[in-house]
Design a protein around this motif. Structure first.
Motif, PDB file in Angstrom:
ATOM      1  N   ALA A   1       0.832  -1.204   0.000  1.00 26.19           N
ATOM      2  CA  ALA A   1       0.000   0.000   0.000  1.00 26.19           C
ATOM      3  C   ALA A   1       0.868   1.256   0.000  1.00 26.19           C
ATOM      4  CB  ALA A   1      -0.952  -0.015   1.192  1.00 26.19           C
ATOM      5  N   ASP A   2       1.869   1.265  -0.854  1.00 33.60           N
ATOM      6  CA  ASP A   2       2.781   2.393  -0.974  1.00 33.60           C
ATOM      7  C   ASP A   2       3.209   2.475  -2.440  1.00 33.60           C
ATOM      8  OD1 ASP A   2       4.900   4.214   0.737  1.00 33.60           O
ATOM      9  OD2 ASP A   2       5.777   3.376  -1.093  1.00 33.60           O
ATOM     10  N   ALA A   3       3.021   3.620  -3.058  1.00 28.56           N
ATOM     11  CA  ALA A   3       3.301   3.768  -4.490  1.00 28.56           C
ATOM     12  C   ALA A   3       4.762   3.488  -4.829  1.00 28.56           C
ATOM     13  CB  ALA A   3       2.903   5.169  -4.958  1.00 28.56           C
ATOM     14  N   THR A   4       5.680   3.905  -3.978  1.00 29.39           N
ATOM     15  CA  THR A   4       7.102   3.654  -4.265  1.00 29.39           C
ATOM     16  C   THR A   4       7.390   2.162  -4.251  1.00 29.39           C
ATOM     17  OG1 THR A   4       7.764   5.806  -3.383  1.00 29.39           O
ATOM     18  CG2 THR A   4       9.466   4.113  -3.523  1.00 29.39           C
ATOM     19  N   ARG A   5       6.822   1.431  -3.313  1.00 32.45           N
ATOM     20  CA  ARG A   5       7.052  -0.012  -3.258  1.00 32.45           C
ATOM     21  C   ARG A   5       6.448  -0.715  -4.467  1.00 32.45           C
ATOM     22  NH1 ARG A   5       5.257  -0.040   2.671  1.00 32.45           N
ATOM     23  NH2 ARG A   5       6.945   1.196   3.537  1.00 32.45           N
ATOM     24  N   VAL A   6       5.285  -0.282  -4.899  1.00 30.35           N
ATOM     25  CA  VAL A   6       4.683  -0.866  -6.101  1.00 30.35           C
ATOM     26  C   VAL A   6       5.567  -0.576  -7.306  1.00 30.35           C
ATOM     27  CG1 VAL A   6       2.711  -0.724  -7.679  1.00 30.35           C
ATOM     28  CG2 VAL A   6       2.330  -0.881  -5.207  1.00 30.35           C
ATOM     29  N   ARG A   7       6.086   0.636  -7.407  1.00 31.14           N
ATOM     30  CA  ARG A   7       6.982   0.974  -8.521  1.00 31.14           C
ATOM     31  C   ARG A   7       8.266   0.133  -8.474  1.00 31.14           C
ATOM     32  NH1 ARG A   7       4.557   6.255  -7.595  1.00 31.14           N
ATOM     33  NH2 ARG A   7       3.459   6.805  -9.519  1.00 31.14           N
ATOM     34  N   ILE A   8       8.771  -0.101  -7.283  1.00 30.98           N
ATOM     35  CA  ILE A   8       9.974  -0.941  -7.138  1.00 30.98           C
ATOM     36  C   ILE A   8       9.677  -2.352  -7.644  1.00 30.98           C
ATOM     37  CG2 ILE A   8      11.441  -2.097  -5.428  1.00 30.98           C
ATOM     38  CD1 ILE A   8      11.376   0.583  -3.838  1.00 30.98           C
TER      39      ILE A   8
ATOM     40  N   LEU B   1       0.578 -10.091  -7.975  1.00 32.60           N
ATOM     41  CA  LEU B   1      -0.267  -9.233  -7.143  1.00 32.60           C
ATOM     42  C   LEU B   1      -0.300  -7.811  -7.681  1.00 32.60           C
ATOM     43  CD1 LEU B   1       0.556 -10.173  -3.447  1.00 32.60           C
ATOM     44  CD2 LEU B   1      -1.719  -9.963  -4.438  1.00 32.60           C
ATOM     45  N   VAL B   2       0.869  -7.283  -8.010  1.00 28.77           N
ATOM     46  CA  VAL B   2       0.947  -5.914  -8.503  1.00 28.77           C
ATOM     47  C   VAL B   2       0.314  -5.815  -9.889  1.00 28.77           C
ATOM     48  CG1 VAL B   2       2.551  -4.099  -9.233  1.00 28.77           C
ATOM     49  CG2 VAL B   2       2.868  -5.242  -7.037  1.00 28.77           C
ATOM     50  N   ALA B   3       0.561  -6.796 -10.749  1.00 23.06           N
ATOM     51  CA  ALA B   3      -0.057  -6.784 -12.079  1.00 23.06           C
ATOM     52  C   ALA B   3      -1.577  -6.790 -11.946  1.00 23.06           C
ATOM     53  CB  ALA B   3       0.427  -7.980 -12.902  1.00 23.06           C
ATOM     54  N   ASP B   4      -2.109  -7.637 -11.073  1.00 24.09           N
ATOM     55  CA  ASP B   4      -3.556  -7.700 -10.888  1.00 24.09           C
ATOM     56  C   ASP B   4      -4.110  -6.396 -10.317  1.00 24.09           C
ATOM     57  OD1 ASP B   4      -3.851 -10.226 -11.971  1.00 24.09           O
ATOM     58  OD2 ASP B   4      -3.768 -11.241 -10.028  1.00 24.09           O
ATOM     59  N   ALA B   5      -3.373  -5.762  -9.424  1.00 25.17           N
ATOM     60  CA  ALA B   5      -3.814  -4.475  -8.868  1.00 25.17           C
ATOM     61  C   ALA B   5      -3.832  -3.403  -9.952  1.00 25.17           C
ATOM     62  CB  ALA B   5      -2.898  -4.057  -7.718  1.00 25.17           C
ATOM     63  N   ILE B   6      -2.830  -3.387 -10.821  1.00 23.48           N
ATOM     64  CA  ILE B   6      -2.802  -2.436 -11.934  1.00 23.48           C
ATOM     65  C   ILE B   6      -3.977  -2.710 -12.878  1.00 23.48           C
ATOM     66  CG2 ILE B   6      -1.503  -1.692 -13.983  1.00 23.48           C
ATOM     67  CD1 ILE B   6      -0.253  -0.621 -11.412  1.00 23.48           C
ATOM     68  N   PHE B   7      -4.234  -3.988 -13.167  1.00 25.63           N
ATOM     69  CA  PHE B   7      -5.354  -4.337 -14.038  1.00 25.63           C
ATOM     70  C   PHE B   7      -6.678  -3.894 -13.418  1.00 25.63           C
ATOM     71  CE2 PHE B   7      -2.806  -8.193 -15.748  1.00 25.63           C
ATOM     72  CZ  PHE B   7      -2.033  -7.343 -16.527  1.00 25.63           C
ATOM     73  N   GLN B   8      -6.829  -4.094 -12.115  1.00 27.65           N
ATOM     74  CA  GLN B   8      -8.048  -3.664 -11.430  1.00 27.65           C
ATOM     75  C   GLN B   8      -8.188  -2.150 -11.513  1.00 27.65           C
ATOM     76  OE1 GLN B   8     -10.488  -5.593 -10.221  1.00 27.65           O
ATOM     77  NE2 GLN B   8     -11.654  -3.763  -9.750  1.00 27.65           N
ATOM     78  N   ALA B   9      -7.085  -1.430 -11.365  1.00 25.99           N
ATOM     79  CA  ALA B   9      -7.117   0.028 -11.484  1.00 25.99           C
ATOM     80  C   ALA B   9      -7.524   0.443 -12.897  1.00 25.99           C
ATOM     81  CB  ALA B   9      -5.744   0.609 -11.130  1.00 25.99           C
ATOM     82  N   GLU B  10      -7.036  -0.265 -13.903  1.00 18.58           N
ATOM     83  CA  GLU B  10      -7.424   0.043 -15.279  1.00 18.58           C
ATOM     84  C   GLU B  10      -8.931  -0.129 -15.473  1.00 18.58           C
ATOM     85  OE1 GLU B  10      -5.062  -2.466 -17.790  1.00 18.58           O
ATOM     86  OE2 GLU B  10      -3.336  -1.119 -17.712  1.00 18.58           O
ATOM     87  N   HIS B  11      -9.504  -1.155 -14.838  1.00 19.88           N
ATOM     88  CA  HIS B  11     -10.950  -1.382 -14.943  1.00 19.88           C
ATOM     89  C   HIS B  11     -11.737  -0.217 -14.347  1.00 19.88           C
ATOM     90  CE1 HIS B  11     -11.641  -5.389 -16.614  1.00 19.88           C
ATOM     91  NE2 HIS B  11     -10.467  -5.710 -16.104  1.00 19.88           N
ATOM     92  N   ALA B  12     -11.182   0.443 -13.352  1.00 21.02           N
ATOM     93  CA  ALA B  12     -11.868   1.575 -12.733  1.00 21.02           C
ATOM     94  C   ALA B  12     -11.962   2.757 -13.680  1.00 21.02           C
ATOM     95  CB  ALA B  12     -11.141   1.983 -11.447  1.00 21.02           C
ATOM     96  N   LEU B  13     -11.064   2.812 -14.673  1.00 22.47           N
ATOM     97  CA  LEU B  13     -11.028   3.956 -15.579  1.00 22.47           C
ATOM     98  C   LEU B  13     -11.502   3.662 -16.998  1.00 22.47           C
ATOM     99  CD1 LEU B  13      -7.560   5.385 -14.499  1.00 22.47           C
ATOM    100  CD2 LEU B  13      -9.831   6.147 -13.774  1.00 22.47           C
ATOM    101  N   ASP B  14     -11.587   2.379 -17.353  1.00 22.99           N
ATOM    102  CA  ASP B  14     -11.863   2.029 -18.741  1.00 22.99           C
ATOM    103  C   ASP B  14     -12.686   0.738 -18.776  1.00 22.99           C
ATOM    104  OD1 ASP B  14     -11.801   1.459 -21.477  1.00 22.99           O
ATOM    105  OD2 ASP B  14      -9.639   1.725 -21.657  1.00 22.99           O
ATOM    106  N   ALA B  15     -13.815   0.769 -19.477  1.00 24.89           N
ATOM    107  CA  ALA B  15     -14.657  -0.429 -19.594  1.00 24.89           C
ATOM    108  C   ALA B  15     -13.972  -1.518 -20.413  1.00 24.89           C
ATOM    109  CB  ALA B  15     -15.994  -0.064 -20.222  1.00 24.89           C
ATOM    110  N   ASN B  16     -13.047  -1.133 -21.280  1.00 25.34           N
ATOM    111  CA  ASN B  16     -12.308  -2.089 -22.103  1.00 25.34           C
ATOM    112  C   ASN B  16     -10.813  -1.794 -21.960  1.00 25.34           C
ATOM    113  OD1 ASN B  16     -11.689  -4.074 -23.953  1.00 25.34           O
ATOM    114  ND2 ASN B  16     -12.037  -2.761 -25.724  1.00 25.34           N
ATOM    115  N   PRO B  17     -10.225  -2.172 -20.805  1.00 24.27           N
ATOM    116  CA  PRO B  17      -8.839  -1.802 -20.536  1.00 24.27           C
ATOM    117  C   PRO B  17      -7.840  -2.476 -21.477  1.00 24.27           C
ATOM    118  CG  PRO B  17      -9.657  -3.281 -18.845  1.00 24.27           C
ATOM    119  CD  PRO B  17     -10.817  -2.958 -19.731  1.00 24.27           C
TER     120      PRO B  17
END
Length: 128
Positions: A27-34, A93-109
């Motif tokens: 739950a930290d953007a820097t750690r996700v980027r790492i 885990l991080v890939a799935d979280a990014i994919f979930q975030a994409e779904h929040a912004l785009d119906a066809n990510p």
């Protein structure tokens, strides 16, 4: 009852609290980027600092936490330390979280359209 009960995927699992700690660690953007930077290769603190645009000292502190959580592992070469993901699960885990975030912004990510810039290692995991 549950097909996945042998690996702890039940509501009663003794791993739930540890899973929450993993989510807390991520739950930290820097750690996700790492973790994203380490998805395909091992890197030094200085290289990671350049990639995530943070100071080497700050990145080193984040890496220490990720190492204690057994999310990253190290290899020493002379006086340099290289970091890598300890296993494929943090990457997923991080890939799935990014994919979930994409779904929040785009119906066809992008990851559904097949034009997502994923490395082969993540594509093979997500297409399985």
């Amino acid at each position: 009852m549950y097909a996945d009960s042998s690996c702890g995927l039940t509501p009663e699992s003794s791993y739930v609290e540890l899973a929450v700690e993993v989510f807390s660690m991520l739950a930290d953007a820097t750690r996700v980027r790492i973790i994203l930077a380490l998805r395909d290769e091992e890197l030094s603190v200085n290289h990671l600092a350049d990639i995530v645009d943070k100071s080497p000292a700050a990145v080193s502190q984040h890496l220490a936490k990720l190492r204690l959580a057994r999310i990253v592992a190290t290899r020493q070469e002379g006086n340099r330390v290289f970091y890598r993901l300890a296993n494929e699960h943090a990457r997923q885990l991080v890939a799935d979280a990014i994919f979930q975030a994409e779904h929040a912004l785009d119906a066809n990510p992008a990851h559904h359209r097949g034009d997502h810039p994923l490395p082969a290692s993540v594509r093979s995991i997500t297409s399985a």
